[in-house]
Design an enzyme around this catalytic site. Structure first.
Site, PDB file in Angstrom:
ATOM      1  N   PHE A  88       2.907  21.264   6.986  1.00 24.76           N
ATOM      2  CA  PHE A  88       3.363  22.657   6.954  1.00 24.76           C
ATOM      3  C   PHE A  88       2.928  23.385   8.241  1.00 24.76           C
ATOM      4  O   PHE A  88       3.724  24.012   8.932  1.00 24.76           O
ATOM      5  CB  PHE A  88       2.749  23.285   5.699  1.00 24.76           C
ATOM      6  CG  PHE A  88       2.926  24.760   5.509  1.00 24.76           C
ATOM      7  CD1 PHE A  88       4.108  25.265   4.994  1.00 24.76           C
ATOM      8  CD2 PHE A  88       1.894  25.643   5.804  1.00 24.76           C
ATOM      9  CE1 PHE A  88       4.264  26.634   4.772  1.00 24.76           C
ATOM     10  CE2 PHE A  88       2.037  26.996   5.587  1.00 24.76           C
ATOM     11  CZ  PHE A  88       3.228  27.497   5.070  1.00 24.76           C
ATOM     12  N   GLU A  92       9.288  14.526  17.146  1.00 26.04           N
ATOM     13  CA  GLU A  92       9.725  14.477  15.750  1.00 26.04           C
ATOM     14  C   GLU A  92       9.014  15.601  14.992  1.00 26.04           C
ATOM     15  O   GLU A  92       7.791  15.564  14.822  1.00 26.04           O
ATOM     16  CB  GLU A  92       9.356  13.111  15.160  1.00 26.04           C
ATOM     17  CG  GLU A  92       9.881  12.921  13.770  1.00 26.04           C
ATOM     18  CD  GLU A  92       9.630  11.519  13.213  1.00 26.04           C
ATOM     19  OE1 GLU A  92       8.477  11.057  13.272  1.00 26.04           O
ATOM     20  OE2 GLU A  92      10.580  10.901  12.713  1.00 26.04           O
ATOM     21  N   ILE A  93       9.766  16.599  14.538  1.00 27.72           N
ATOM     22  CA  ILE A  93       9.149  17.746  13.845  1.00 27.72           C
ATOM     23  C   ILE A  93       8.878  17.408  12.384  1.00 27.72           C
ATOM     24  O   ILE A  93       7.905  17.817  11.795  1.00 27.72           O
ATOM     25  CB  ILE A  93      10.055  18.997  13.956  1.00 27.72           C
ATOM     26  CG1 ILE A  93      10.254  19.364  15.437  1.00 27.72           C
ATOM     27  CG2 ILE A  93       9.473  20.164  13.169  1.00 27.72           C
ATOM     28  CD1 ILE A  93      11.225  20.492  15.684  1.00 27.72           C
ATOM     29  N   CYS A  95      13.082  10.074   8.677  1.00 25.19           N
ATOM     30  CA  CYS A  95      12.930   9.439   9.991  1.00 25.19           C
ATOM     31  C   CYS A  95      14.219   9.563  10.785  1.00 25.19           C
ATOM     32  O   CYS A  95      14.188   9.689  12.000  1.00 25.19           O
ATOM     33  CB  CYS A  95      12.548   7.979   9.820  1.00 25.19           C
ATOM     34  SG  CYS A  95      13.594   7.116   8.660  1.00 25.19           S
ATOM     35  N   GLU A 111       9.634   0.270  11.054  1.00 29.36           N
ATOM     36  CA  GLU A 111      10.673   1.302  10.987  1.00 29.36           C
ATOM     37  C   GLU A 111       9.961   2.624  11.236  1.00 29.36           C
ATOM     38  O   GLU A 111       9.176   3.078  10.403  1.00 29.36           O
ATOM     39  CB  GLU A 111      11.365   1.243   9.617  1.00 29.36           C
ATOM     40  CG  GLU A 111      12.718   1.903   9.622  1.00 29.36           C
ATOM     41  CD  GLU A 111      12.643   3.346   9.176  1.00 29.36           C
ATOM     42  OE1 GLU A 111      12.548   4.220  10.079  1.00 29.36           O
ATOM     43  OE2 GLU A 111      12.662   3.597   7.977  1.00 29.36           O
ATOM     44  N   GLU A 166      -0.972   7.655   0.840  1.00 27.44           N
ATOM     45  CA  GLU A 166      -2.031   8.367   0.123  1.00 27.44           C
ATOM     46  C   GLU A 166      -1.556   9.710  -0.444  1.00 27.44           C
ATOM     47  O   GLU A 166      -2.170  10.255  -1.359  1.00 27.44           O
ATOM     48  CB  GLU A 166      -3.262   8.568   1.017  1.00 27.44           C
ATOM     49  CG  GLU A 166      -3.005   9.179   2.380  1.00 27.44           C
ATOM     50  CD  GLU A 166      -2.669   8.130   3.451  1.00 27.44           C
ATOM     51  OE1 GLU A 166      -1.818   7.262   3.181  1.00 27.44           O
ATOM     52  OE2 GLU A 166      -3.247   8.197   4.547  1.00 27.44           O
ATOM     53  N   LYS A 207       0.859  -1.190   0.000  1.00 25.42           N
ATOM     54  CA  LYS A 207       0.000   0.000   0.000  1.00 25.42           C
ATOM     55  C   LYS A 207       0.892   1.236   0.000  1.00 25.42           C
ATOM     56  O   LYS A 207       1.703   1.434   0.893  1.00 25.42           O
ATOM     57  CB  LYS A 207      -0.935   0.052   1.205  1.00 25.42           C
ATOM     58  CG  LYS A 207      -2.012   1.126   0.976  1.00 25.42           C
ATOM     59  CD  LYS A 207      -2.786   1.514   2.213  1.00 25.42           C
ATOM     60  CE  LYS A 207      -2.085   2.529   3.062  1.00 25.42           C
ATOM     61  NZ  LYS A 207      -1.834   3.833   2.405  1.00 25.42           N
TER      62      LYS A 207
HETATM   63  P1  NAI Z   1       1.668   7.512   8.986  1.00 30.33           P
HETATM   64  O1  NAI Z   1       2.615   6.737   9.818  1.00 30.33           O
HETATM   65  O2  NAI Z   1       0.273   7.600   9.472  1.00 30.33           O
HETATM   66  O3  NAI Z   1       1.654   6.902   7.496  1.00 30.33           O
HETATM   67  C1  NAI Z   1       2.537   5.908   7.016  1.00 30.33           C
HETATM   68  C2  NAI Z   1       1.776   4.847   6.262  1.00 30.33           C
HETATM   69  O4  NAI Z   1       0.884   4.192   7.146  1.00 30.33           O
HETATM   70  C3  NAI Z   1       0.904   5.391   5.118  1.00 30.33           C
HETATM   71  O5  NAI Z   1       0.938   4.483   4.046  1.00 30.33           O
HETATM   72  C4  NAI Z   1      -0.473   5.393   5.735  1.00 30.33           C
HETATM   73  O6  NAI Z   1      -1.507   5.289   4.784  1.00 30.33           O
HETATM   74  C5  NAI Z   1      -0.426   4.169   6.617  1.00 30.33           C
HETATM   75  N1  NAI Z   1      -1.406   4.194   7.708  1.00 30.33           N
HETATM   76  C6  NAI Z   1      -1.911   5.258   8.374  1.00 30.33           C
HETATM   77  N2  NAI Z   1      -2.819   4.869   9.283  1.00 30.33           N
HETATM   78  C7  NAI Z   1      -2.920   3.525   9.194  1.00 30.33           C
HETATM   79  C8  NAI Z   1      -3.700   2.540   9.848  1.00 30.33           C
HETATM   80  N3  NAI Z   1      -4.584   2.863  10.791  1.00 30.33           N
HETATM   81  N4  NAI Z   1      -3.536   1.249   9.497  1.00 30.33           N
HETATM   82  C9  NAI Z   1      -2.654   0.908   8.558  1.00 30.33           C
HETATM   83  N5  NAI Z   1      -1.904   1.799   7.886  1.00 30.33           N
HETATM   84  C10 NAI Z   1      -2.018   3.088   8.200  1.00 30.33           C
HETATM   85  O7  NAI Z   1       2.295   8.941   8.797  1.00 30.33           O
HETATM   86  P2  NAI Z   1       1.628  10.317   8.290  1.00 30.33           P
HETATM   87  O8  NAI Z   1       0.279  10.489   8.899  1.00 30.33           O
HETATM   88  O9  NAI Z   1       1.734  10.351   6.838  1.00 30.33           O
HETATM   89  O10 NAI Z   1       2.605  11.409   8.933  1.00 30.33           O
HETATM   90  C11 NAI Z   1       2.477  11.793  10.288  1.00 30.33           C
HETATM   91  C12 NAI Z   1       3.822  11.885  10.967  1.00 30.33           C
HETATM   92  O11 NAI Z   1       4.452  10.628  10.928  1.00 30.33           O
HETATM   93  C13 NAI Z   1       4.830  12.804  10.314  1.00 30.33           C
HETATM   94  O12 NAI Z   1       4.691  14.112  10.746  1.00 30.33           O
HETATM   95  C14 NAI Z   1       6.114  12.231  10.786  1.00 30.33           C
HETATM   96  O13 NAI Z   1       6.439  12.728  12.051  1.00 30.33           O
HETATM   97  C15 NAI Z   1       5.841  10.768  10.891  1.00 30.33           C
HETATM   98  N6  NAI Z   1       6.336  10.010   9.734  1.00 30.33           N
HETATM   99  C16 NAI Z   1       7.458   9.279   9.908  1.00 30.33           C
HETATM  100  C17 NAI Z   1       7.986   8.591   8.852  1.00 30.33           C
HETATM  101  C18 NAI Z   1       9.222   7.802   8.990  1.00 30.33           C
HETATM  102  O14 NAI Z   1       9.872   7.513   7.996  1.00 30.33           O
HETATM  103  N7  NAI Z   1       9.589   7.400  10.181  1.00 30.33           N
HETATM  104  C19 NAI Z   1       7.382   8.621   7.521  1.00 30.33           C
HETATM  105  C20 NAI Z   1       6.152   9.386   7.450  1.00 30.33           C
HETATM  106  C21 NAI Z   1       5.682  10.054   8.537  1.00 30.33           C
END
Ligand code: NAI
Ligand code: MG
Length: 533
Positions: free
Chosen positions: A382, A431-432, A334, A300, A227, A224
């Protein structure tokens, strides 16, 4: 591509780095012409066409069962780039059935490892051929500088697939000397159907960290996409079909987390879950996996990685790496180095130089040559980042540079530098995920070890020192998955990556990444003639 640190590749202000860029870059003239105050002009129109917006299930591009679509936006403007099929539970069910069938009955797990390896190599060649289109899609959907996507990320993606193609026919078990008249061997077998959840910050890099080892080990999968960035994965997955990957082995679903993501995480026929994203969502998917079929989970997650600049460090080197460590990819990493601890004896010098470097950072349309920093991914991130900046100011940190949006359109933010940051401030704890550097002062090694480790996270750390004993002490004392010494962001397919504590579990990349997609079977046969044990 030889192993080079992302920061050395991207630091366009240092002449030595420019030299090391060799044939990849010719940015020399851009260096002093822009500053962070450069106006964001009319967005450059990308030349790439968007051909794939449907779901990829069983080797076919199809609409969502519901017929629904959702828009994916251009972070430079907030305007719609394309409408993409919105997968939900029914689509996930169809994709998982296809992957199940491809695993249980299809040719993929039964092919010889060498045949699998050849298909992955063929895919890597096709990706290389189409790398410019893929990089353009990545930039358009995500906002990252095109030169970063084209010259750093896509080459790393290609390299990673070739790395795992090379592994495919080198995975094997052991012969085990048991205490008895038995011939004992272990078989290293694929786990089955993998569910893979990818975030938006590095859509294709993280795709390859998951798809590469999963394929090399003979699994099938449903991935997946995030989005916010669905486009590039659909494009490259089409190339996999062209390379000869049988239908159903790799299925790609665009859709939202709480719907499609949750359906995949809780699916009873998914044997393995591999997630990259926020710690908060990591907890949710782990819960869904445990409440369903106890599928194996690799996570991760987030970080608040420390950089420690010791009194004997090469300050210019440390400034440059600490800068890239937090500003690369708009700070959306990350393992961003988001807490910079600087020894008191070099603290003032470091701040002056960090400020000067931030001033030179080129913010602008990511398609424009020489641009180092594009827009943040969306309006939500943002706003969140600007709120963190406000909280930094209100909690008494010194705003040395930046702090404002750039332009009035899209989601551009100035590279922002805070000094006098204290451990208990929100900007030092959370985490900003944006271009915000927090500089903290320390006196002794013991003190900085304690402070660096006082966090729920444990992803990475950077250490700047010329003293081997200091480096060895810090390397062992820091509770993180990666320590970069006198460098940062050195990524290669062969180097494992992952976190301790709430930064996750398991390691991706390298030979360690294979273990996420293998299970061990012990096979025991009696030896009929114990004289020949
Ligand atoms: P997220 O962790 O919610 O999204 C990552 C993935 O998980 C996306 O594919 C999303 O569709 C999926 N996801 C979301 N909710 C889910 C659920 N209930 N069940 C299964 N899959 C789900 O991250 P998001 O909302 O895009 O960003 C929020 C914060 O997360 C960011 O501000 C940042 O701090 C952190 N983040 C950290 C990342 C990293 O590489 N460690 C990557 C992206 C975001
Ligand atoms: Mg987008």
């Amino acid at each position: 591509m030889a192993t080079r640190s992302l920061s050395s590749i991207l630091s366009i202000s240092s002449t030595s780095s420019l030299r090391s860029l060799g044939r990849y870059f010719s940015w020399g003239r851009a260096i002093n012409r822009f500053s962070t105050s450069v106006a964001i002009e009319e967005p450059i129109r990308p030349t790439v066409q968007i051909d794939y917006t449907q779901l990829l299930i069983n080797g076919q591009f199809v609409d969502a069962a519901s017929g629904k679509t959702f828009p994916t936006l251009d972070p430079r403007t907030g305007e719609v780039i394309a409408h993409v099929a919105e997968g939900d539970t029914e689509d996930v069910n169809r994709a998982v059935s296809a992957a199940r069938k491809a695993f249980d009955e299809g040719p993929w797990p039964k092919m010889t490892p060498y045949e699998r390896s050849c298909i992955i190599y063929r895919f890597a060649d096709l990706l290389e051929k189409h790398r410019n289109e893929v990089a353009a899609l990545e930039t358009w959907d995500n906002g990252k500088p095109y030169e970063q996507a084209a010259n750093v990320e896509i080459p790393l993606v290609i390299r990673t697939f070739r790395y795992y193609a090379g592994w495919a026919d080198k995975i094997h078990g052991l012969t085990v000397p048991a205490d008895g008249p038995y011939h004992v061997q272990t078989l290293h077998e694929p786990i089955g159907v993998a569910g893979q959840l990818v975030p938006w910050n590095f859509p294709l890099l993280i795709y390859c960290w998951k798809v590469g080892p999963a394929l090399a080990c003979g699994n099938t999968m449903v991935l997946k996409t995030a989005e916010l960035t669905p486009l590039s994965a659909l494009y490259v997955s089409k190339l996999f079909l062209e390379a000869g990957l049988p239908p159903g082995v790799l299925n790609v679903i665009s859709g939202f987390g709480p719907t499609a993501g949750a359906a995949l995480s809780s699916h009873m026929d998914v044997d393995k879950l591999d997630f990259t994203g926020s710690t908060e969502t990591g907890k949710i998917v782990l819960g869904l996996a445990s409440k369903s079929n106890l599928k194996k989970v690799t996570l991760e997650l987030g970080g608040k990685s420390p950089i420690i600049v010791c009194e004997d460090a090469d300050i210019d080197l440390a400034v440059e790496h600490a800068h890239s460590a937090v500003f690369f990819n708009q700070g959306q990493c990350c393992c961003a180095g988001s807490r910079t601890f600087v020894h008191e004896s070099v603290y003032n010098e470091f701040i002056e130089k960090a400020k000067a470097r931030a001033l030179k950072r080129v913010v602008g349309d990511p398609f424009k040559k020489g641009v180092e920093q594009g827009p943040q991914i969306n309006g939500e991130q943002f706003k969140k980042i600007l709120n963190y900046i406000r909280s930094g100011i209100e909690s008494g940190a010194t705003l040395e540079f930046g702090g404002e949006r750039v332009g009035s359109k899209g989601y551009y933010i100035q590279p922002t530098v805070f000094s006098n940051v204290e451990d208990n401030m929100l900007i030092a704890k959370e985490e900003i995920f944006g271009p915000v550097q927090s500089i903290l002062k320390f006196k002794t090694l013991d003190e900085v070890i304690r402070r660096a480790n006082t966090t729920q996270f444990g992803l990475a750390a950077g250490v700047f020192t010329k003293n081997i004993d200091t480096a060895n002490t810090l390397t062992r004392a820091l509770r993180v998955g990666t320590v970069w010494i006198n460098c940062y962001f050195v990524f290669d397919a062969a180097i494992p990556f992952g976190g301790n504590k709430m930064s996750g579990n398991g390691r991706e990349k390298g030979m360690y990444g294979l273990s996420n997609y293998l299970q061990v079977k012990a096979v025991v046969t009696p030896l009929k003639n114990p004289a020949w044990l």
